[in-house]
Scaffold this motif. Structure first.
Motif, PDB file in Angstrom:
ATOM      1  N   ASP A 148       0.826  -1.210   0.000  1.00  0.00           N
ATOM      2  CA  ASP A 148       0.000   0.000   0.000  1.00  0.00           C
ATOM      3  C   ASP A 148       0.860   1.259   0.000  1.00  0.00           C
ATOM      4  N   LEU A 149       2.032   1.165   0.586  1.00  0.00           N
ATOM      5  CA  LEU A 149       2.956   2.302   0.630  1.00  0.00           C
ATOM      6  C   LEU A 149       3.807   2.403  -0.632  1.00  0.00           C
ATOM      7  N   ALA A 184      -3.527   6.687   6.517  1.00  0.00           N
ATOM      8  CA  ALA A 184      -4.079   6.902   7.853  1.00  0.00           C
ATOM      9  C   ALA A 184      -5.319   7.794   7.803  1.00  0.00           C
ATOM     10  N   GLN A 185      -5.256   8.809   6.967  1.00  0.00           N
ATOM     11  CA  GLN A 185      -6.399   9.719   6.829  1.00  0.00           C
ATOM     12  C   GLN A 185      -7.610   8.980   6.255  1.00  0.00           C
ATOM     13  N   LYS A 186      -7.371   8.078   5.330  1.00  0.00           N
ATOM     14  CA  LYS A 186      -8.460   7.294   4.743  1.00  0.00           C
ATOM     15  C   LYS A 186      -9.156   6.461   5.819  1.00  0.00           C
ATOM     16  N   VAL A 192       8.372   7.233   3.557  1.00  0.00           N
ATOM     17  CA  VAL A 192       7.238   7.505   2.658  1.00  0.00           C
ATOM     18  C   VAL A 192       6.107   8.081   3.516  1.00  0.00           C
ATOM     19  N   GLU A 193       6.426   9.116   4.255  1.00  0.00           N
ATOM     20  CA  GLU A 193       5.487   9.673   5.225  1.00  0.00           C
ATOM     21  C   GLU A 193       4.216  10.216   4.577  1.00  0.00           C
ATOM     22  N   SER A 223       4.124   5.346  11.772  1.00  0.00           N
ATOM     23  CA  SER A 223       5.485   4.959  12.148  1.00  0.00           C
ATOM     24  C   SER A 223       6.177   4.224  11.005  1.00  0.00           C
ATOM     25  N   LEU A 224       5.438   3.332  10.355  1.00  0.00           N
ATOM     26  CA  LEU A 224       5.987   2.576   9.232  1.00  0.00           C
ATOM     27  C   LEU A 224       6.377   3.522   8.096  1.00  0.00           C
TER      28      LEU A 224
END
Length: 274
Positions: free
Chosen positions: A36-37, A135-137, A127-128, A120-121
């Motif tokens: 996903d990242l 996270a927002q999703k 890839v902040e 954190s990941l």
């Protein structure tokens, strides 16, 4: 002098970009989050349970659910090993760290912890921005489902099954318990201090849920709900044919849990009391 400074900057930039070119994941949900990242191509080792997305099935296996093959991991020469604090094997983890390998562990026990671990990941893997978007999703989805749940006129009492032989159900104070609430249901075992207690036939009958959601059978297409629950005929959910199966994999503590939550919320919204 200027050329020397430029060379130093280029070397530093190159080091930063390639810092985590070889990633190992020790949990299926972490594997999914790495994809996903946008870093799935960096994975060089995963577990035997890492089956999503399909590309993950082609990656070499270095662990199963309860055992880590430290020799296989060392041979892979990873830049970083990613695991979960829950169910992690401390001895093997400390061995890897003792060999100089960078190991990062994350917690996924609640929705809030999933969001925190994604942040954190993302920071660890540099890839902040992508992590913030994921996270927002989740946060927006939680808000929307909370509002939908509050608007429901009927909140069915649910029993969610996560294991057979023995029968294991979703208890209280855990990730799945939260999802039941977000979907608009009431967990009949929510008061349990155990996250996933074993249930007897007598306890099942006494709980008398309005709905039963079986997550085990969601991965076994040929299994008959009617046959398995024939011994629970006196339970309202069974008697009124409100027993359903959903795929447990869609409830992994990755972005896919939003899919599972959607499935569960749809079932709850369609429930009609009998």
């Amino acid at each position: 002098m200027v050329r020397f400074k430029i060379l130093i900057l280029l070397l530093f930039f190159s080091f930063e970009v390639q810092a985590y070119e070889r990633i190992i994941s020790l949990k299926p949900n972490i594997t999914e989050l790495v994809y996903d990242l946008g870093l799935g191509s960096k994975l060089v080792g995963v577990t035997t349970y890492c089956d999503y997305p399909s590309q993950a099935q082609k990656i070499d296996k270095v662990a199963d659910y309860v055992r880590i093959d430290v020799e296989a991991i060392v041979r892979k020469k990873p830049d970083i090993v990613l695991g979960a604090k829950e169910n992690s094997l401390e001895k093997q983890i400390e061995f890897l760290r003792g060999q100089g390998h960078k190991v990062e562990l994350y917690t996924f026990g609640t929705v809030a912890q999933i969001v925190s671990s994604i942040h954190s990941l993302g920071k660890t893997l540099e890839v902040e921005d992508k992590a913030n978007n994921l996270a927002q999703k989740i946060e927006e989805a939680v808000k929307n489902y909370t509002q939908q749940a509050q608007a429901l006129k009927i909140k069915p009492r649910l029993l969610v099954v996560v294991g057979h032989n023995p029968l294991v159900v979703v208890g209280g104070h855990n990730f799945m318990d939260e999802l039941i609430t977000l979907a608009g249901g009431i967990n009949v075992v929510g008061a349990s201090s155990l996250p996933y207690p074993t249930y007897s036939l007598e306890q099942f009958v006494a709980a008398n849920p309005d709905m039963v959601v079986d997550l085990v059978m969601g991965t076994e297409k040929e299994t008959s709900l009617e046959k398995f629950y024939q011994n629970f005929a006196s339970v309202k959910a069974v008697r009124n044919k409100h027993v359903y199966k959903l795929n447990m994999d869609r409830f992994r503590a990755s972005m896919r849990f939003l899919d599972g939550l959607g499935d569960l919320a749809e079932l709850v919204s369609q429930f009609k009391k009998q």
